[in-house]
Enzyme design. Structure first.
Site, PDB file in Angstrom:
ATOM      1  N   ASP A   1       1.623   4.503   4.426  1.00 42.41           N
ATOM      2  CA  ASP A   1       2.399   3.673   3.503  1.00 42.41           C
ATOM      3  C   ASP A   1       2.997   2.492   4.266  1.00 42.41           C
ATOM      4  OD1 ASP A   1       4.183   5.522   4.864  1.00 42.41           O
ATOM      5  OD2 ASP A   1       5.760   4.782   3.554  1.00 42.41           O
TER       6      ASP A   1
ATOM      7  N   GLU B   1       6.520   7.368   4.905  1.00 41.44           N
ATOM      8  CA  GLU B   1       7.425   7.224   6.050  1.00 41.44           C
ATOM      9  C   GLU B   1       8.443   6.126   5.819  1.00 41.44           C
ATOM     10  OE1 GLU B   1       9.002   5.854   9.907  1.00 41.44           O
ATOM     11  OE2 GLU B   1       7.798   4.700   8.485  1.00 41.44           O
TER      12      GLU B   1
END
Length: 450
Positions: free
Chosen positions: A93, A156
Protein backbone atom coordinates in the site's frame (compact mmCIF):
# COMPACT_ATOMS: atom_id res chain seq x y z
CA UNK A 1 25.40 -18.87 -8.62
CA UNK A 2 25.74 -15.59 -6.70
CA UNK A 3 28.15 -16.62 -3.95
CA UNK A 4 30.48 -13.63 -4.27
CA UNK A 5 29.79 -9.90 -4.33
CA UNK A 6 31.00 -9.76 -7.93
CA UNK A 7 28.69 -12.61 -8.95
CA UNK A 8 25.71 -11.06 -7.19
CA UNK A 9 26.40 -7.61 -8.61
CA UNK A 10 26.69 -8.92 -12.15
CA UNK A 11 23.49 -10.95 -11.80
CA UNK A 12 21.58 -8.04 -10.27
CA UNK A 13 22.75 -5.67 -13.01
CA UNK A 14 21.57 -8.08 -15.70
CA UNK A 15 18.18 -8.37 -13.99
CA UNK A 16 17.61 -4.63 -13.50
CA UNK A 17 15.68 -3.94 -16.76
CA UNK A 18 13.14 -6.57 -15.69
CA UNK A 19 13.09 -5.18 -12.12
CA UNK A 20 12.38 -1.63 -13.31
CA UNK A 21 9.69 -2.77 -15.73
CA UNK A 22 7.96 -4.58 -12.88
CA UNK A 23 8.40 -1.58 -10.57
CA UNK A 24 6.71 0.63 -13.14
CA UNK A 25 3.74 -1.73 -13.38
CA UNK A 26 3.32 -1.64 -9.60
CA UNK A 27 3.55 2.15 -9.39
CA UNK A 28 0.68 2.43 -11.88
CA UNK A 29 -1.67 0.81 -9.34
CA UNK A 30 -2.98 3.48 -6.90
CA UNK A 31 -3.00 1.16 -3.88
CA UNK A 32 -4.05 3.66 -1.22
CA UNK A 33 -5.50 1.73 1.73
CA UNK A 34 -6.72 4.77 3.66
CA UNK A 35 -10.41 4.73 4.71
CA UNK A 36 -12.58 6.39 2.09
CA UNK A 37 -10.41 5.40 -0.88
CA UNK A 38 -11.47 2.87 -3.50
CA UNK A 39 -10.48 -0.60 -2.22
CA UNK A 40 -10.34 -2.14 -5.70
CA UNK A 41 -6.78 -0.95 -6.53
CA UNK A 42 -5.52 -2.25 -3.19
CA UNK A 43 -6.94 -5.72 -3.88
CA UNK A 44 -5.57 -5.53 -7.44
CA UNK A 45 -2.17 -4.64 -6.02
CA UNK A 46 -2.27 -7.60 -3.64
CA UNK A 47 -2.83 -9.96 -6.56
CA UNK A 48 -0.09 -8.20 -8.54
CA UNK A 49 2.35 -8.95 -5.72
CA UNK A 50 1.29 -12.61 -5.70
CA UNK A 51 1.99 -12.71 -9.45
CA UNK A 52 5.30 -10.90 -8.93
CA UNK A 53 6.64 -13.46 -6.48
CA UNK A 54 5.25 -16.38 -8.47
CA UNK A 55 7.27 -15.06 -11.42
CA UNK A 56 10.33 -15.19 -9.17
CA UNK A 57 9.76 -18.89 -8.53
CA UNK A 58 7.96 -18.67 -5.19
CA UNK A 59 5.94 -21.84 -4.74
CA UNK A 60 2.54 -21.54 -3.10
CA UNK A 61 2.54 -17.76 -2.78
CA UNK A 62 -0.95 -16.62 -1.83
CA UNK A 63 -3.13 -13.99 -0.20
CA UNK A 64 -4.03 -14.49 3.46
CA UNK A 65 -7.10 -12.81 4.91
CA UNK A 66 -6.21 -10.37 7.69
CA UNK A 67 -9.24 -9.80 9.95
CA UNK A 68 -10.45 -6.22 9.71
CA UNK A 69 -7.97 -5.22 7.02
CA UNK A 70 -6.53 -5.90 3.61
CA UNK A 71 -4.92 -9.30 2.91
CA UNK A 72 -1.22 -9.92 3.19
CA UNK A 73 0.85 -11.76 0.60
CA UNK A 74 2.51 -14.84 2.06
CA UNK A 75 4.75 -17.71 1.03
CA UNK A 76 6.79 -20.25 2.95
CA UNK A 77 9.65 -21.41 0.73
CA UNK A 78 11.57 -24.44 1.98
CA UNK A 79 15.34 -24.62 2.30
CA UNK A 80 17.87 -27.31 3.23
CA UNK A 81 17.19 -29.29 6.40
CA UNK A 82 18.48 -27.43 9.45
CA UNK A 83 19.04 -24.16 7.61
CA UNK A 84 17.93 -20.85 9.14
CA UNK A 85 14.70 -19.06 8.24
CA UNK A 86 14.79 -15.54 6.79
CA UNK A 87 11.62 -13.46 6.53
CA UNK A 88 11.55 -10.85 3.74
CA UNK A 89 9.07 -8.03 4.33
CA UNK A 90 7.79 -5.09 2.28
CA UNK A 91 4.39 -3.39 1.96
CA UNK A 92 2.24 -2.87 -1.11
CA UNK A 93 0.00 0.00 0.00
CA UNK A 94 1.03 3.63 -0.49
CA UNK A 95 0.28 7.12 0.74
CA UNK A 96 -2.32 9.24 -1.08
CA UNK A 97 -1.03 11.58 -3.80
CA UNK A 98 -3.43 14.55 -3.94
CA UNK A 99 -2.95 17.26 -6.55
CA UNK A 100 -2.58 19.75 -3.70
CA UNK A 101 0.85 18.27 -2.94
CA UNK A 102 2.15 19.81 -6.17
CA UNK A 103 3.45 16.89 -8.20
CA UNK A 104 5.63 17.77 -11.20
CA UNK A 105 4.64 14.57 -13.03
CA UNK A 106 1.60 12.27 -12.68
CA UNK A 107 2.04 10.32 -9.42
CA UNK A 108 0.65 7.07 -10.84
CA UNK A 109 2.87 7.09 -13.92
CA UNK A 110 6.49 6.03 -13.29
CA UNK A 111 8.60 8.80 -14.79
CA UNK A 112 12.38 8.59 -15.34
CA UNK A 113 14.22 11.92 -15.18
CA UNK A 114 17.63 13.19 -16.25
CA UNK A 115 19.06 12.57 -12.77
CA UNK A 116 18.45 8.84 -13.27
CA UNK A 117 15.76 8.60 -10.61
CA UNK A 118 12.28 7.19 -11.20
CA UNK A 119 9.39 9.33 -9.91
CA UNK A 120 5.97 8.16 -8.78
CA UNK A 121 3.97 7.41 -5.67
CA UNK A 122 5.33 4.26 -4.08
CA UNK A 123 8.39 4.12 -6.34
CA UNK A 124 10.47 4.22 -3.17
CA UNK A 125 7.99 3.57 -0.34
CA UNK A 126 7.68 0.67 -0.64
CA UNK A 127 7.31 -0.83 -4.07
CA UNK A 128 11.10 -0.65 -4.34
CA UNK A 129 11.14 -3.13 -1.45
CA UNK A 130 8.77 -5.45 -3.28
CA UNK A 131 10.91 -5.61 -6.42
CA UNK A 132 14.08 -5.94 -4.32
CA UNK A 133 12.57 -9.02 -2.67
CA UNK A 134 11.47 -10.31 -6.10
CA UNK A 135 15.00 -9.97 -7.46
CA UNK A 136 16.55 -11.49 -4.33
CA UNK A 137 14.50 -14.63 -4.91
CA UNK A 138 15.54 -14.67 -8.57
CA UNK A 139 19.23 -14.43 -7.65
CA UNK A 140 19.00 -17.09 -4.96
CA UNK A 141 17.36 -19.45 -7.44
CA UNK A 142 15.64 -22.75 -6.76
CA UNK A 143 18.60 -23.95 -4.69
CA UNK A 144 18.13 -21.21 -2.08
CA UNK A 145 20.43 -21.85 0.89
CA UNK A 146 17.79 -21.44 3.57
CA UNK A 147 14.07 -21.32 4.20
CA UNK A 148 12.51 -17.99 3.14
CA UNK A 149 9.20 -16.56 4.33
CA UNK A 150 7.69 -13.81 2.17
CA UNK A 151 5.42 -11.28 3.84
CA UNK A 152 3.94 -8.25 2.10
CA UNK A 153 1.45 -6.02 3.85
CA UNK A 154 -1.47 -4.07 2.40
CA UNK A 155 -2.06 -1.36 5.03
CA UNK A 156 1.25 -0.28 6.54
CA UNK A 157 0.54 3.37 5.75
CA UNK A 158 -2.76 3.42 7.65
CA UNK A 159 -4.02 1.71 10.80
CA UNK A 160 -2.64 -1.78 10.22
CA UNK A 161 -4.31 -4.99 11.32
CA UNK A 162 -1.28 -7.13 10.45
CA UNK A 163 0.40 -6.88 13.87
CA UNK A 164 -2.51 -8.63 15.60
CA UNK A 165 -2.66 -11.24 12.82
CA UNK A 166 1.06 -12.02 13.16
CA UNK A 167 0.80 -12.35 16.93
CA UNK A 168 -2.28 -14.60 16.59
CA UNK A 169 -0.48 -16.90 14.09
CA UNK A 170 3.11 -17.12 15.34
CA UNK A 171 3.79 -20.42 13.58
CA UNK A 172 3.50 -18.68 10.19
CA UNK A 173 6.07 -15.99 10.91
CA UNK A 174 8.69 -17.54 13.22
CA UNK A 175 12.16 -16.84 11.82
CA UNK A 176 15.84 -16.43 12.64
CA UNK A 177 16.14 -13.10 10.85
CA UNK A 178 13.60 -10.63 9.49
CA UNK A 179 14.66 -8.30 6.68
CA UNK A 180 12.50 -5.17 6.55
CA UNK A 181 13.03 -3.59 3.12
CA UNK A 182 11.25 -0.35 3.96
CA UNK A 183 13.87 2.19 4.96
CA UNK A 184 17.13 3.55 3.56
CA UNK A 185 20.44 5.25 4.19
CA UNK A 186 21.13 8.95 4.37
CA UNK A 187 21.94 9.29 0.67
CA UNK A 188 22.43 7.17 -2.43
CA UNK A 189 25.54 5.02 -2.35
CA UNK A 190 25.98 5.54 1.40
CA UNK A 191 25.14 2.28 3.19
CA UNK A 192 23.18 2.55 6.41
CA UNK A 193 21.89 -0.22 8.65
CA UNK A 194 19.03 1.22 10.68
CA UNK A 195 19.36 0.06 14.28
CA UNK A 196 16.64 2.15 15.97
CA UNK A 197 13.10 3.24 15.11
CA UNK A 198 10.97 5.73 16.93
CA UNK A 199 7.45 4.56 17.73
CA UNK A 200 4.27 6.36 16.72
CA UNK A 201 1.33 6.94 19.06
CA UNK A 202 -1.74 8.93 18.14
CA UNK A 203 -4.89 10.39 19.65
CA UNK A 204 -7.61 12.92 18.98
CA UNK A 205 -8.46 15.89 21.18
CA UNK A 206 -11.80 17.70 21.03
CA UNK A 207 -12.37 21.11 22.61
CA UNK A 208 -15.92 22.33 23.30
CA UNK A 209 -16.87 25.81 24.51
CA UNK A 210 -20.35 26.62 23.16
CA UNK A 211 -23.61 24.79 22.48
CA UNK A 212 -23.73 26.17 18.93
CA UNK A 213 -21.95 28.71 16.68
CA UNK A 214 -22.61 32.36 17.59
CA UNK A 215 -21.94 35.75 15.97
CA UNK A 216 -18.31 36.76 16.55
CA UNK A 217 -19.18 40.47 16.76
CA UNK A 218 -22.18 40.20 19.02
CA UNK A 219 -20.64 37.66 21.43
CA UNK A 220 -16.88 37.70 20.79
CA UNK A 221 -14.72 39.06 23.59
CA UNK A 222 -16.46 37.19 26.38
CA UNK A 223 -17.74 33.95 24.87
CA UNK A 224 -14.73 31.61 24.31
CA UNK A 225 -14.03 30.36 20.82
CA UNK A 226 -13.12 26.65 20.62
CA UNK A 227 -10.43 27.27 18.03
CA UNK A 228 -8.71 29.83 20.24
CA UNK A 229 -8.82 27.39 23.16
CA UNK A 230 -7.37 24.65 20.94
CA UNK A 231 -4.49 26.90 19.89
CA UNK A 232 -3.63 27.53 23.54
CA UNK A 233 -3.68 23.81 24.32
CA UNK A 234 -1.50 22.85 21.34
CA UNK A 235 0.99 25.57 22.21
CA UNK A 236 1.80 23.75 25.47
CA UNK A 237 3.26 20.78 23.61
CA UNK A 238 6.52 22.57 22.70
CA UNK A 239 8.86 24.95 24.52
CA UNK A 240 10.42 28.09 23.09
CA UNK A 241 13.17 26.00 21.40
CA UNK A 242 10.67 23.74 19.67
CA UNK A 243 11.44 20.72 21.85
CA UNK A 244 8.47 18.51 22.67
CA UNK A 245 7.95 18.95 26.42
CA UNK A 246 5.26 16.74 27.93
CA UNK A 247 5.51 15.39 31.50
CA UNK A 248 6.22 11.67 31.46
CA UNK A 249 7.36 11.52 27.82
CA UNK A 250 10.87 10.09 27.49
CA UNK A 251 13.86 11.70 25.78
CA UNK A 252 17.41 10.47 25.11
CA UNK A 253 20.69 10.93 23.25
CA UNK A 254 21.89 9.19 20.07
CA UNK A 255 25.19 7.29 20.26
CA UNK A 256 25.57 6.06 16.67
CA UNK A 257 26.51 7.73 13.38
CA UNK A 258 25.67 11.40 12.98
CA UNK A 259 22.90 12.78 10.79
CA UNK A 260 24.51 15.06 8.21
CA UNK A 261 23.00 18.54 8.20
CA UNK A 262 23.18 19.03 4.39
CA UNK A 263 21.41 15.70 3.85
CA UNK A 264 18.75 16.55 6.39
CA UNK A 265 18.23 20.07 5.13
CA UNK A 266 17.69 18.92 1.54
CA UNK A 267 15.53 15.95 2.48
CA UNK A 268 13.34 17.94 4.87
CA UNK A 269 12.79 20.81 2.39
CA UNK A 270 13.27 23.44 5.12
CA UNK A 271 13.09 26.90 3.56
CA UNK A 272 16.23 29.09 3.55
CA UNK A 273 16.48 31.06 6.77
CA UNK A 274 14.02 28.86 8.70
CA UNK A 275 15.54 27.46 11.91
CA UNK A 276 15.66 23.84 12.97
CA UNK A 277 13.47 22.91 15.94
CA UNK A 278 14.80 21.65 19.23
CA UNK A 279 18.12 21.30 20.98
CA UNK A 280 20.93 18.73 20.92
CA UNK A 281 22.47 17.15 17.85
CA UNK A 282 20.39 16.58 14.73
CA UNK A 283 20.60 12.83 15.38
CA UNK A 284 19.28 13.38 18.92
CA UNK A 285 16.35 15.42 17.65
CA UNK A 286 15.13 13.03 14.95
CA UNK A 287 16.20 9.63 16.34
CA UNK A 288 16.23 9.88 20.16
CA UNK A 289 13.85 12.67 21.17
CA UNK A 290 10.04 12.75 21.03
CA UNK A 291 8.25 14.76 18.36
CA UNK A 292 4.56 15.66 18.45
CA UNK A 293 2.74 16.76 15.29
CA UNK A 294 -0.75 18.08 14.68
CA UNK A 295 -1.84 15.96 11.71
CA UNK A 296 -5.12 17.71 11.06
CA UNK A 297 -8.07 19.64 12.47
CA UNK A 298 -11.78 19.67 11.78
CA UNK A 299 -12.62 23.35 11.20
CA UNK A 300 -13.81 25.58 8.37
CA UNK A 301 -11.39 26.37 5.56
CA UNK A 302 -10.73 29.97 4.60
CA UNK A 303 -13.12 29.84 1.64
CA UNK A 304 -15.98 28.77 3.91
CA UNK A 305 -15.07 30.85 6.97
CA UNK A 306 -17.76 33.12 8.40
CA UNK A 307 -18.00 35.55 11.31
CA UNK A 308 -18.81 33.04 14.03
CA UNK A 309 -17.24 31.66 17.16
CA UNK A 310 -16.74 27.90 16.80
CA UNK A 311 -18.46 25.71 19.40
CA UNK A 312 -16.07 22.75 19.02
CA UNK A 313 -12.85 21.76 17.26
CA UNK A 314 -11.17 18.35 16.95
CA UNK A 315 -7.49 17.76 16.21
CA UNK A 316 -5.58 14.56 15.50
CA UNK A 317 -2.11 14.34 17.02
CA UNK A 318 0.76 11.97 16.34
CA UNK A 319 3.76 11.64 18.64
CA UNK A 320 6.98 9.87 17.72
CA UNK A 321 8.45 8.17 20.78
CA UNK A 322 12.03 7.12 21.39
CA UNK A 323 13.55 3.62 21.27
CA UNK A 324 13.38 1.98 24.67
CA UNK A 325 10.18 3.73 25.73
CA UNK A 326 6.84 2.07 26.44
CA UNK A 327 4.32 3.05 23.79
CA UNK A 328 1.22 2.68 25.95
CA UNK A 329 2.75 4.74 28.76
CA UNK A 330 3.93 7.44 26.35
CA UNK A 331 0.48 7.77 24.77
CA UNK A 332 -1.15 7.96 28.20
CA UNK A 333 1.28 10.74 29.18
CA UNK A 334 0.31 12.71 26.07
CA UNK A 335 -3.40 12.16 26.66
CA UNK A 336 -3.15 13.07 30.35
CA UNK A 337 -1.36 16.30 29.46
CA UNK A 338 -4.05 17.24 26.94
CA UNK A 339 -6.83 16.52 29.44
CA UNK A 340 -5.14 18.75 32.01
CA UNK A 341 -5.17 21.76 29.66
CA UNK A 342 -8.51 23.50 30.06
CA UNK A 343 -8.27 27.20 29.18
CA UNK A 344 -11.37 29.06 30.42
CA UNK A 345 -12.67 25.75 31.82
CA UNK A 346 -13.47 24.49 28.33
CA UNK A 347 -14.53 20.87 27.87
CA UNK A 348 -11.64 18.68 26.65
CA UNK A 349 -12.17 15.13 25.38
CA UNK A 350 -9.24 12.91 24.39
CA UNK A 351 -9.47 9.55 22.62
CA UNK A 352 -6.80 6.97 21.74
CA UNK A 353 -6.19 6.24 18.05
CA UNK A 354 -3.22 3.85 18.01
CA UNK A 355 0.01 2.71 19.63
CA UNK A 356 3.03 1.83 17.47
CA UNK A 357 5.96 0.75 19.60
CA UNK A 358 9.54 1.94 19.18
CA UNK A 359 12.37 -0.50 18.51
CA UNK A 360 16.12 -0.89 19.02
CA UNK A 361 18.14 -3.58 17.21
CA UNK A 362 20.19 -5.98 19.32
CA UNK A 363 23.53 -5.29 17.64
CA UNK A 364 25.15 -8.20 19.51
CA UNK A 365 23.06 -10.70 17.50
CA UNK A 366 25.32 -13.00 15.41
CA UNK A 367 23.37 -12.13 12.24
CA UNK A 368 24.39 -8.47 12.45
CA UNK A 369 28.02 -9.03 11.34
CA UNK A 370 26.76 -11.01 8.33
CA UNK A 371 24.43 -8.15 7.46
CA UNK A 372 27.15 -5.52 7.84
CA UNK A 373 29.56 -7.58 5.73
CA UNK A 374 26.94 -8.11 3.01
CA UNK A 375 26.12 -4.41 2.84
CA UNK A 376 29.79 -3.41 2.88
CA UNK A 377 30.53 -5.71 -0.04
CA UNK A 378 27.47 -4.56 -2.00
CA UNK A 379 28.28 -0.86 -1.56
CA UNK A 380 32.06 -1.03 -1.49
CA UNK A 381 32.37 1.13 1.62
CA UNK A 382 31.90 1.00 5.38
CA UNK A 383 28.38 0.80 6.80
CA UNK A 384 26.89 3.34 9.21
CA UNK A 385 24.68 2.39 12.15
CA UNK A 386 21.87 4.93 11.88
CA UNK A 387 18.48 5.59 13.40
CA UNK A 388 15.17 6.60 11.94
CA UNK A 389 12.51 8.94 13.16
CA UNK A 390 9.96 6.84 11.30
CA UNK A 391 8.01 3.91 12.72
CA UNK A 392 7.36 0.34 11.56
CA UNK A 393 4.99 -1.13 14.18
CA UNK A 394 5.19 -4.66 12.73
CA UNK A 395 8.76 -4.99 13.98
CA UNK A 396 7.58 -5.21 17.60
CA UNK A 397 5.13 -7.97 16.65
CA UNK A 398 7.80 -9.95 14.82
CA UNK A 399 9.98 -9.76 17.94
CA UNK A 400 7.11 -11.12 20.03
CA UNK A 401 6.76 -14.04 17.65
CA UNK A 402 10.54 -14.66 17.41
CA UNK A 403 12.27 -13.04 20.41
CA UNK A 404 15.68 -14.37 19.37
CA UNK A 405 15.45 -13.24 15.75
CA UNK A 406 17.65 -10.54 14.22
CA UNK A 407 15.87 -7.56 12.68
CA UNK A 408 17.56 -6.01 9.61
CA UNK A 409 16.28 -2.64 8.41
CA UNK A 410 17.44 -1.33 5.06
CA UNK A 411 16.13 -0.38 1.64
CA UNK A 412 16.32 2.01 -1.32
CA UNK A 413 14.50 4.98 0.31
CA UNK A 414 17.37 7.44 0.79
CA UNK A 415 16.70 10.32 3.20
CA UNK A 416 18.16 13.03 0.99
CA UNK A 417 16.08 12.71 -2.17
CA UNK A 418 13.33 10.08 -1.95
CA UNK A 419 10.66 12.44 -0.56
CA UNK A 420 8.50 9.57 0.69
CA UNK A 421 4.91 10.57 1.63
CA UNK A 422 5.41 13.85 -0.25
CA UNK A 423 5.15 15.14 -3.82
CA UNK A 424 7.67 13.91 -6.39
CA UNK A 425 8.56 10.75 -4.49
CA UNK A 426 11.41 8.98 -6.29
CA UNK A 427 13.93 6.16 -6.13
CA UNK A 428 17.42 5.66 -7.56
CA UNK A 429 17.63 2.38 -9.55
CA UNK A 430 21.25 1.91 -8.51
CA UNK A 431 20.14 1.88 -4.89
CA UNK A 432 17.60 -0.86 -5.61
CA UNK A 433 20.38 -2.85 -7.26
CA UNK A 434 22.64 -2.47 -4.21
CA UNK A 435 19.86 -3.62 -1.87
CA UNK A 436 19.25 -6.68 -4.07
CA UNK A 437 22.93 -7.55 -3.82
CA UNK A 438 22.96 -6.87 -0.07
CA UNK A 439 20.01 -9.15 0.60
CA UNK A 440 21.32 -11.95 -1.59
CA UNK A 441 24.75 -11.89 0.04
CA UNK A 442 23.27 -11.65 3.53
CA UNK A 443 21.09 -14.72 3.07
CA UNK A 444 24.01 -16.74 1.76
CA UNK A 445 26.30 -15.56 4.57
CA UNK A 446 23.72 -16.28 7.26
CA UNK A 447 23.06 -19.77 5.89
CA UNK A 448 26.78 -20.50 5.87
CA UNK A 449 27.23 -19.19 9.42
CA UNK A 450 24.30 -21.12 10.91
Amino acid sequence: MTDTAADATAAAKELMPDVLERLGALVRIPSVAFPGFDPEPVHRMGQAVVDLFAAAGAEGVRLLDVPGGYPCVYADLPGPEGSPTVLLYAHYDVQPAPESQGWSTPPWEPTPRENGRIYGRGAADDKSGLVANYATLKLLGADRPCRVILLSEGEEETISHLEAFVEANPELFACDAAVIADIGGQEVGRPGLTVALRGDVACTVTVRTLANPVHSGEFGGAAPDAMTAMIRILDTLHDENGDTVIPGVDSGRWDGAAMDEPVYREGSAILPGVDFLGTGSLADRIWMKPSVTVLGMDLPNTAEASNVLLPSVTAKLSMRIIPGSDGDAQLEALMAHLRSQRPWNCVVEVEKVKVGHAFRVDESHPAIPAAMDAMREAYGRDVESIGSGASIPLVASLKKVSPEAAILLWGAEDTKQSRIHASDESVDPDEIERIIVTQTLFIRKLAAAM
